[in-house]
Design an enzyme around this catalytic site. Structure first.
Site, PDB file in Angstrom:
ATOM      1  N   GLY A  49      42.327  38.344  35.167  1.00 21.40           N
ATOM      2  CA  GLY A  49      41.603  39.337  35.950  1.00 21.40           C
ATOM      3  C   GLY A  49      40.385  39.960  35.301  1.00 21.40           C
ATOM      4  N   GLU A 103      41.022  45.233  29.893  1.00 23.02           N
ATOM      5  CA  GLU A 103      41.882  44.942  31.055  1.00 23.02           C
ATOM      6  C   GLU A 103      41.109  45.126  32.358  1.00 23.02           C
ATOM      7  OE1 GLU A 103      44.253  43.737  32.528  1.00 23.02           O
ATOM      8  OE2 GLU A 103      46.197  44.061  31.593  1.00 23.02           O
ATOM      9  N   ASP A 104      41.614  44.488  33.408  1.00 24.11           N
ATOM     10  CA  ASP A 104      40.986  44.662  34.715  1.00 24.11           C
ATOM     11  C   ASP A 104      41.437  45.960  35.384  1.00 24.11           C
ATOM     12  OD1 ASP A 104      43.585  43.734  35.058  1.00 24.11           O
ATOM     13  OD2 ASP A 104      43.074  42.226  36.569  1.00 24.11           O
ATOM     14  N   ASP A 107      47.677  50.055  36.541  1.00 23.83           N
ATOM     15  CA  ASP A 107      48.324  50.561  37.752  1.00 23.83           C
ATOM     16  C   ASP A 107      49.488  51.459  37.314  1.00 23.83           C
ATOM     17  OD1 ASP A 107      48.753  50.613  40.547  1.00 23.83           O
ATOM     18  OD2 ASP A 107      50.137  48.947  40.455  1.00 23.83           O
ATOM     19  N   GLY A 109      50.897  51.045  34.480  1.00 22.52           N
ATOM     20  CA  GLY A 109      50.702  51.133  33.037  1.00 22.52           C
ATOM     21  C   GLY A 109      51.738  50.359  32.241  1.00 22.52           C
ATOM     22  N   THR A 111      52.331  47.114  32.121  1.00 22.13           N
ATOM     23  CA  THR A 111      51.751  45.940  31.475  1.00 22.13           C
ATOM     24  C   THR A 111      51.032  46.347  30.194  1.00 22.13           C
ATOM     25  OG1 THR A 111      51.413  44.941  33.648  1.00 22.13           O
ATOM     26  CG2 THR A 111      50.196  43.979  31.814  1.00 22.13           C
ATOM     27  N   LYS A 135      44.310  53.400  38.389  1.00 21.82           N
ATOM     28  CA  LYS A 135      44.872  54.112  39.548  1.00 21.82           C
ATOM     29  C   LYS A 135      45.677  55.278  38.982  1.00 21.82           C
ATOM     30  CE  LYS A 135      45.265  50.144  42.681  1.00 21.82           C
ATOM     31  NZ  LYS A 135      46.191  49.150  43.305  1.00 21.82           N
ATOM     32  N   PHE A 156      45.233  48.529  47.502  1.00 20.77           N
ATOM     33  CA  PHE A 156      45.103  47.211  46.867  1.00 20.77           C
ATOM     34  C   PHE A 156      43.656  46.727  46.942  1.00 20.77           C
ATOM     35  CE2 PHE A 156      45.357  42.569  46.715  1.00 20.77           C
ATOM     36  CZ  PHE A 156      46.119  42.414  45.566  1.00 20.77           C
ATOM     37  N   ASP A 163      42.334  39.208  42.058  1.00 26.21           N
ATOM     38  CA  ASP A 163      42.671  38.269  43.128  1.00 26.21           C
ATOM     39  C   ASP A 163      43.697  38.815  44.101  1.00 26.21           C
ATOM     40  OD1 ASP A 163      44.881  38.133  41.206  1.00 26.21           O
ATOM     41  OD2 ASP A 163      45.579  36.459  42.434  1.00 26.21           O
ATOM     42  N   ARG A 169      38.643  36.202  43.342  1.00 24.90           N
ATOM     43  CA  ARG A 169      38.197  36.570  41.987  1.00 24.90           C
ATOM     44  C   ARG A 169      36.683  36.431  41.818  1.00 24.90           C
ATOM     45  NH1 ARG A 169      42.685  37.111  38.673  1.00 24.90           N
ATOM     46  NH2 ARG A 169      44.400  35.656  39.019  1.00 24.90           N
TER      47      ARG A 169
END
Ligand code: 5GP
Length: 181
Positions: A49, A103-104, A107, A109, A111, A135, A156, A163, A169
């Site tokens: 991403g 990072e992209d 959300d 957090g 990950t 977010k 979203f 993606d 993307r």
């Protein structure tokens, strides 16, 4: 002009045009240039991403630095832990390094938390976080995210590297889903 696009079952409309994205990427780059000068930071871009963000960000980093790419591989852990994400593709020795995770989107957090745990075992001197999007209302863990290009609502989004089911993307703008049930 129609600024909407259909991807499979969802319709999206442009929410952040390219020019606005690039202005914020420029600002983040200036902050990093100022804060990390003399530290030869190693930027670790989290694929897939963040490829577009990484490219535009790195073009604006003017201090000596290195860039490399990692992936998170999901595999099924033991029944109680469910999906576990493993960091793959780190060939560099992180010992004593100043690392910047690129990072992209952050959300919940979770990950990012997993990434920090994994990279932390490699004994870097410091780890900074740069994310294109955050977010804030969804964040579940306490993270020190120093570099945020844009804060967005919970909807979203796709485009600029992100993606929906593998598609979108390549869009240069960021789109938000419309008519979500
Ligand atoms: P977290 O672990 O912070 O909840 O989730 C981060 C990951 O969720 C991101 O790397 C991204 O893959 C995915 N994600 C979260 N929100 C969005 C979104 O609005 N659009 C897309 N395309 N991916 C998202």
């Amino acid at each position: 002009m129609d600024n909407t696009v259909q991807i499979k079952d969802k319709r999206f409309a442009v929410s952040i045009p390219e020019a606005d994205i690039l202005r914020e990427v420029e600002r983040v780059a200036e902050e990093i240039n100022r804060d990390l000068a003399g530290k030869n930071p190693l930027f670790l871009s989290v694929l897939n991403g963040s490829f577009m963000f990484t490219s535009d960000l790195m073009k604006r980093i003017t201090i000596p630095c290195e860039v490399s790419f990692v992936k998170l591989a999901s595999y099924q852990g033991i029944a109680t832990t469910g999906k576990v994400k493993e960091v793959i593709g780190i060939n560099e020795d992180l010992t004593g390094r100043t690392v910047v995770i690129v990072e992209d989107i952050v959300d919940t957090g979770l990950t990012m938390q997993r990434l920090l745990e994994s990279l932390g075992t490699r004994r870097p001197k410091e780890i900074h976080i740069a994310t294109l999007l955050l977010k804030p209302d969804k964040l579940q863990v306490d993270l020190n995210i120093e570099y945020v290009a844009m804060r967005i609502p919970n909807d979203f989004i796709v485009g600029y590297g992100l993606d929906y089911d593998g598609l979108g993307r390549n869009f240069k703008d960021i789109y938000t889903v419309i008519n979500e049930e």
